[in-house]
Design a protein around this motif. Structure first.
Motif, short mmCIF file in Angstrom:
data_model
loop_
_atom_site.label_atom_id
_atom_site.label_comp_id
_atom_site.label_asym_id
_atom_site.label_seq_id
_atom_site.Cartn_x
_atom_site.Cartn_y
_atom_site.Cartn_z
N ALA A 36 0.86 -1.17 0.00
CA ALA A 36 0.00 0.00 0.00
C ALA A 36 0.90 1.22 0.00
O ALA A 36 1.81 1.31 0.80
CB ALA A 36 -0.91 0.00 1.23
N ALA A 37 0.64 2.11 -0.91
CA ALA A 37 1.45 3.33 -0.97
C ALA A 37 1.23 4.12 0.31
O ALA A 37 0.11 4.28 0.77
CB ALA A 37 1.08 4.17 -2.19
N LYS A 38 2.31 4.57 0.89
CA LYS A 38 2.24 5.36 2.12
C LYS A 38 2.70 6.77 1.81
O LYS A 38 3.63 6.97 1.05
CB LYS A 38 3.16 4.76 3.19
CG LYS A 38 2.80 3.34 3.59
CD LYS A 38 1.55 3.31 4.38
CE LYS A 38 1.23 1.88 4.79
NZ LYS A 38 -0.06 1.71 5.33
N PRO A 39 2.06 7.77 2.41
CA PRO A 39 2.51 9.13 2.18
C PRO A 39 3.88 9.35 2.82
O PRO A 39 4.26 8.65 3.74
CB PRO A 39 1.44 9.97 2.87
CG PRO A 39 0.83 9.07 3.88
CD PRO A 39 0.94 7.68 3.31
N VAL A 40 4.58 10.34 2.33
CA VAL A 40 5.85 10.71 2.91
C VAL A 40 5.59 11.19 4.33
O VAL A 40 4.69 11.97 4.58
CB VAL A 40 6.52 11.83 2.07
CG1 VAL A 40 7.77 12.33 2.75
CG2 VAL A 40 6.83 11.32 0.68
N SER A 41 6.37 10.68 5.28
CA SER A 41 6.19 11.06 6.67
C SER A 41 6.65 12.49 6.91
O SER A 41 7.66 12.91 6.39
CB SER A 41 6.97 10.12 7.58
OG SER A 41 6.47 8.83 7.47
N GLY A 56 9.19 4.60 -2.79
CA GLY A 56 8.34 3.63 -3.47
C GLY A 56 7.23 3.07 -2.60
O GLY A 56 6.96 3.54 -1.50
N GLU A 57 6.60 2.02 -3.12
CA GLU A 57 5.51 1.37 -2.41
C GLU A 57 6.04 0.71 -1.15
O GLU A 57 7.15 0.21 -1.12
CB GLU A 57 4.85 0.30 -3.28
CG GLU A 57 4.00 0.86 -4.39
CD GLU A 57 3.22 -0.22 -5.11
OE1 GLU A 57 2.87 -1.24 -4.47
OE2 GLU A 57 2.97 -0.05 -6.30
N GLN A 58 5.22 0.72 -0.12
CA GLN A 58 5.61 0.14 1.16
C GLN A 58 4.86 -1.16 1.40
O GLN A 58 3.69 -1.29 1.07
CB GLN A 58 5.32 1.13 2.29
CG GLN A 58 6.16 2.40 2.20
CD GLN A 58 7.62 2.11 2.43
OE1 GLN A 58 8.02 1.79 3.54
NE2 GLN A 58 8.43 2.23 1.38
N SER A 59 5.55 -2.13 1.98
CA SER A 59 4.96 -3.41 2.36
C SER A 59 4.75 -3.42 3.86
O SER A 59 5.40 -2.68 4.60
CB SER A 59 5.88 -4.56 1.96
OG SER A 59 6.03 -4.62 0.57
#
Length: 191
Positions: A36-41, A56-59
């Motif tokens: 699921a793509a996560k926004p930049v923290s 990139g995409e995060q697992s």
């Protein structure tokens, strides 16, 4: 949100998106892995745990009691080595990629040579004995010793720092675990 901050956040998000597009999707290696793509923290966690944003995409995987105990062992070894939370994030993301935080013994035909433990370290490459590298504290300390030898590891993307220590055939795969690793450090660092 002021204009400069908004442009900065959008610019970083655009770079993260472009990096994901050019790098392509990362294959899941374990059942239960979700992408699921996560926004930049942004904010305190982003400054300390994810200073460059995620790539990139995060697992993300659900952890059982053994995996959670290994997270805590990695954090304890990191503190004992006198290193900070960012080192724990790099270590946990590396272990997520290498073993899904499971302290793996010899896997027979599925084994990469003689790789074992949380970090899939190899006795034949000088990481230690089988007994040592399957001890979470020892294997984390060995990983951190390698990380300390990487000039500027604190200022480079997580995947580059991890790859410099691990020398993996899949150098970009560490990046997909950065958000979950940061979340785990945020949750367990002060416990």
């Amino acid at each position: 949100m002021n204009t400069i901050l908004r442009k900065s956040v959008l610019g970083v998000a655009g770079l993260a998106f472009a990096g994901g597009v050019f790098a392509g999707p990362v294959a899941a290696h374990a059942a239960g892995t979700s992408h699921a793509a996560k926004p930049v923290s942004v904010g305190v966690q982003g400054d300390k745990l994810i200073p460059h944003g995620v790539q990139g995409e995060q697992s993300r995987i659900d952890l059982n009691d053994e995996q959670t105990a290994n997270v805590k062992a990695i954090i304890a070894a990191t503190k004992k080595a006198g290193m900070g939370e960012r080192a724990a994030v790099v270590s946990i993301a590396t272990a997520l990629q290498e073993s899904k935080l499971e302290n793996l013994g010899h896997l027979g035909d599925r084994n990469d040579h003689d790789s074992q433990g949380l970090f899939q370290q190899r006795p034949s490459s000088g990481w230690g004995t089988v007994e040592q590298i399957t001890d979470p504290e020892y294997s984390t300390t060995a990983f951190l010793k390698g990380l300390k030898q990487v000039d500027g590891w604190q200022d480079m993307p997580l995947t580059k720092a991890a790859q410099t220590v691990q020398v993996s055939a899949y150098p970009d795969h560490y990046a997909q675990w950065e958000q979950q690793a940061a979340d785990l450090v945020a949750k367990h660092w002060n416990k």
